[in-house]
Design an enzyme around this catalytic site. Structure first.
Site, PDB file in Angstrom:
ATOM      1  N   PRO A   1       0.796  -1.225   0.000  1.00 54.44           N
ATOM      2  CA  PRO A   1       0.000   0.000   0.000  1.00 54.44           C
ATOM      3  C   PRO A   1       0.829   1.276   0.000  1.00 54.44           C
ATOM      4  CG  PRO A   1       0.021  -0.999   2.169  1.00 54.44           C
ATOM      5  CD  PRO A   1       0.652  -1.986   1.245  1.00 54.44           C
ATOM      6  N   ASN A   2       0.292   2.255  -0.699  1.00 54.14           N
ATOM      7  CA  ASN A   2       0.846   3.618  -0.779  1.00 54.14           C
ATOM      8  C   ASN A   2       2.098   3.728  -1.647  1.00 54.14           C
ATOM      9  OD1 ASN A   2      -1.133   4.766   1.055  1.00 54.14           O
ATOM     10  ND2 ASN A   2      -0.091   3.596   2.643  1.00 54.14           N
TER      11      ASN A   2
ATOM     12  N   ARG B   1       4.898  11.019  -2.378  1.00 54.86           N
ATOM     13  CA  ARG B   1       4.739  10.657  -0.979  1.00 54.86           C
ATOM     14  C   ARG B   1       6.020  10.934  -0.182  1.00 54.86           C
ATOM     15  NH1 ARG B   1       4.873   4.367   1.003  1.00 54.86           N
ATOM     16  NH2 ARG B   1       4.358   4.796   3.164  1.00 54.86           N
TER      17      ARG B   1
ATOM     18  N   TYR C   1      11.266   9.044   0.887  1.00 59.67           N
ATOM     19  CA  TYR C   1      11.177   8.024  -0.161  1.00 59.67           C
ATOM     20  C   TYR C   1      11.768   8.437  -1.505  1.00 59.67           C
ATOM     21  CZ  TYR C   1       8.114   5.612   3.127  1.00 59.67           C
ATOM     22  OH  TYR C   1       7.622   4.969   4.227  1.00 59.67           O
TER      23      TYR C   1
ATOM     24  N   ASN D   1       8.091  -5.537  -1.722  1.00 59.91           N
ATOM     25  CA  ASN D   1       8.078  -4.453  -0.738  1.00 59.91           C
ATOM     26  C   ASN D   1       6.667  -4.448  -0.162  1.00 59.91           C
ATOM     27  OD1 ASN D   1       8.009  -2.202   0.823  1.00 59.91           O
ATOM     28  ND2 ASN D   1       9.005  -0.851  -0.675  1.00 59.91           N
TER      29      ASN D   1
ATOM     30  N   ALA E   1       3.485  -1.051   4.514  1.00 60.38           N
ATOM     31  CA  ALA E   1       3.008  -1.076   5.909  1.00 60.38           C
ATOM     32  C   ALA E   1       2.623  -2.486   6.372  1.00 60.38           C
ATOM     33  CB  ALA E   1       1.828  -0.128   6.062  1.00 60.38           C
TER      34      ALA E   1
ATOM     35  N   HIS F   1       4.659  -4.806   8.809  1.00 60.46           N
ATOM     36  CA  HIS F   1       4.644  -4.716  10.268  1.00 60.46           C
ATOM     37  C   HIS F   1       3.350  -5.237  10.876  1.00 60.46           C
ATOM     38  CE1 HIS F   1       7.849  -2.127   8.960  1.00 60.46           C
ATOM     39  NE2 HIS F   1       7.005  -1.269   8.419  1.00 60.46           N
TER      40      HIS F   1
ATOM     41  N   ASP G   1       1.759 -15.934   5.789  1.00 62.00           N
ATOM     42  CA  ASP G   1       1.229 -17.278   5.540  1.00 62.00           C
ATOM     43  C   ASP G   1       1.050 -17.541   4.041  1.00 62.00           C
ATOM     44  OD1 ASP G   1       1.248 -17.822   8.222  1.00 62.00           O
ATOM     45  OD2 ASP G   1      -0.905 -17.543   8.520  1.00 62.00           O
TER      46      ASP G   1
ATOM     47  N   GLU H   1      12.827  -9.416   0.616  1.00 66.67           N
ATOM     48  CA  GLU H   1      12.028  -8.305   1.156  1.00 66.67           C
ATOM     49  C   GLU H   1      12.812  -7.012   0.941  1.00 66.67           C
ATOM     50  OE1 GLU H   1      11.186  -8.904   5.346  1.00 66.67           O
ATOM     51  OE2 GLU H   1      10.792  -6.763   5.654  1.00 66.67           O
TER      52      GLU H   1
ATOM     53  N   HIS I   1      12.892  -2.697   1.235  1.00 69.81           N
ATOM     54  CA  HIS I   1      12.346  -1.425   1.724  1.00 69.81           C
ATOM     55  C   HIS I   1      13.211  -0.296   1.204  1.00 69.81           C
ATOM     56  CE1 HIS I   1       9.669  -3.540   4.396  1.00 69.81           C
ATOM     57  NE2 HIS I   1      10.692  -4.311   4.740  1.00 69.81           N
ATOM     58  N   LEU I   2      12.556   0.756   0.764  1.00 71.88           N
ATOM     59  CA  LEU I   2      13.301   1.934   0.306  1.00 71.88           C
ATOM     60  C   LEU I   2      14.092   2.547   1.467  1.00 71.88           C
ATOM     61  CD1 LEU I   2      10.162   3.056  -1.539  1.00 71.88           C
ATOM     62  CD2 LEU I   2      12.323   2.872  -2.745  1.00 71.88           C
TER      63      LEU I   2
ATOM     64  N   ARG J   1      13.875   3.974  11.865  1.00 75.75           N
ATOM     65  CA  ARG J   1      12.612   4.710  11.927  1.00 75.75           C
ATOM     66  C   ARG J   1      11.843   4.377  13.213  1.00 75.75           C
ATOM     67  NH1 ARG J   1       9.656   4.521   6.300  1.00 75.75           N
ATOM     68  NH2 ARG J   1       8.471   6.124   7.421  1.00 75.75           N
TER      69      ARG J   1
ATOM     70  N   ARG K   1       8.110   0.068  13.222  1.00 78.38           N
ATOM     71  CA  ARG K   1       8.594  -0.421  11.914  1.00 78.38           C
ATOM     72  C   ARG K   1       9.752  -1.416  12.063  1.00 78.38           C
ATOM     73  NH1 ARG K   1       5.962   3.080   8.143  1.00 78.38           N
ATOM     74  NH2 ARG K   1       5.600   5.082   9.130  1.00 78.38           N
TER      75      ARG K   1
HETATM   76  C1  DQA Z   1       8.524   0.875   3.382  1.00 77.38           C
HETATM   77  C2  DQA Z   1       8.682   1.021   4.899  1.00 77.38           C
HETATM   78  C3  DQA Z   1       7.373   0.773   5.616  1.00 77.38           C
HETATM   79  O1  DQA Z   1       7.545   0.928   7.021  1.00 77.38           O
HETATM   80  C4  DQA Z   1       6.327   1.773   5.151  1.00 77.38           C
HETATM   81  O2  DQA Z   1       5.078   1.503   5.768  1.00 77.38           O
HETATM   82  C5  DQA Z   1       6.209   1.834   3.675  1.00 77.38           C
HETATM   83  C6  DQA Z   1       7.406   1.745   2.850  1.00 77.38           C
HETATM   84  C7  DQA Z   1       9.803   1.250   2.614  1.00 77.38           C
HETATM   85  O3  DQA Z   1       9.887   0.934   1.432  1.00 77.38           O
HETATM   86  O4  DQA Z   1      10.699   1.908   3.182  1.00 77.38           O
HETATM   87  O5  DQA Z   1       5.123   2.046   3.148  1.00 77.38           O
HETATM   88  O6  DQA Z   1       8.254  -0.494   3.082  1.00 77.38           O
END
Ligand code: DQA
Length: 145
Positions: free
Chosen positions: A12-13, A20, A25, A71, A74, A77, A84, A95, A97-98, A104, A108
C-alpha cells in the site's frame, strides 16, 4: 538456461512514490522503478495494490514464478496473512524497503516476513529494487541451497 520469471510485489501507498514524503522516499516513481526492472530482466510481473486481499490472491496464483521481490510496505509490520501466503507457495523471496526501517519508528522494526525471506534489503532507496533484482538473478543461476 531458460529465462525465469520474477514477480515484483508492492504494497500500500507505493503507488504514491514520487509524491509521498519525498524526503524519506525520494522522487523516483513506481513506474520509473518498473521500467528500470524491466530493463534488467525481461520476464517480470510487476504488481502494486492497496488491498491486502488482492496481494494475497496474487501470491496464491503466482504461476511459474521462480522468484519474488516484495516491498510489503506497511503490511510488513502487521500482516500474518501475507506471511502465511508466502509460506503457502514456497517461492524464494527478497524483502525490499526503500528506507532503513530500523532507523525509523519502533513499530517499523518488526517485520512479519524477514525471518522467512531469503534476504532483506532496506535503506538503499529505489536502488534497493535493482540490488534485489541482481541478487535474484544471481540466486536463480546459483541457488544457495
Ligand atoms: C517501506 C517502509 C514501511 O515501514 C512503510 O510503511 C512503507 C514503505 C519502505 O519501502 O521503506 O510504506 O516499506
Amino acid at each position: 538456461m531458460s529465462k525465469k520469471k520474477i514477480l515484483v510485489l508492492n504494497g500500500p501507498n507505493l503507488n504514491m512514490l514520487g509524491k509521498r514524503e519525498p524526503i524519506l522516499y525520494g522522487s523516483t516513481t513506481l513506474t520509473d522503478i518498473e521500467k528500470q526492472m524491466q530493463q534488467e530482466w525481461a520476464i517480470i510481473d510487476f504488481f502494486q495494490t492497496n488491498s491486502e486481499a488482492n496481494l494475497i490472491e496474487k501470491i496464491h496464483t503466482a504461476d511459474n514464478v521462480d522468484f519474488i521481490i516484495i516491498n510489503p510496505a506497511a503490511w510488513t509490520h502487521t500482516s500474518v496473512a501475507i506471511r502465511d501466503a508466502l509460506l503457502s507457495v514456497n517461492i524464494p523471496f527478497i524483502e525490499v524497503h526503500l528506507t532503513n526501517i530500523f532507523t525509523r519508528e519502533s513499530f517499523r522494526h518488526k517485520s512479519y516476513l524477514s525471518d522467512i525471506a531469503l534476504a532483506v534489503i532496506s535503506g538503499f532507496g529505489a536502488y534497493g529494487y535493482t540490488a534485489a533484482m541482481n541478487a535474484a538473478k544471481h540466486y536463480i543461476e546459483q541457488p544457495i541451497i
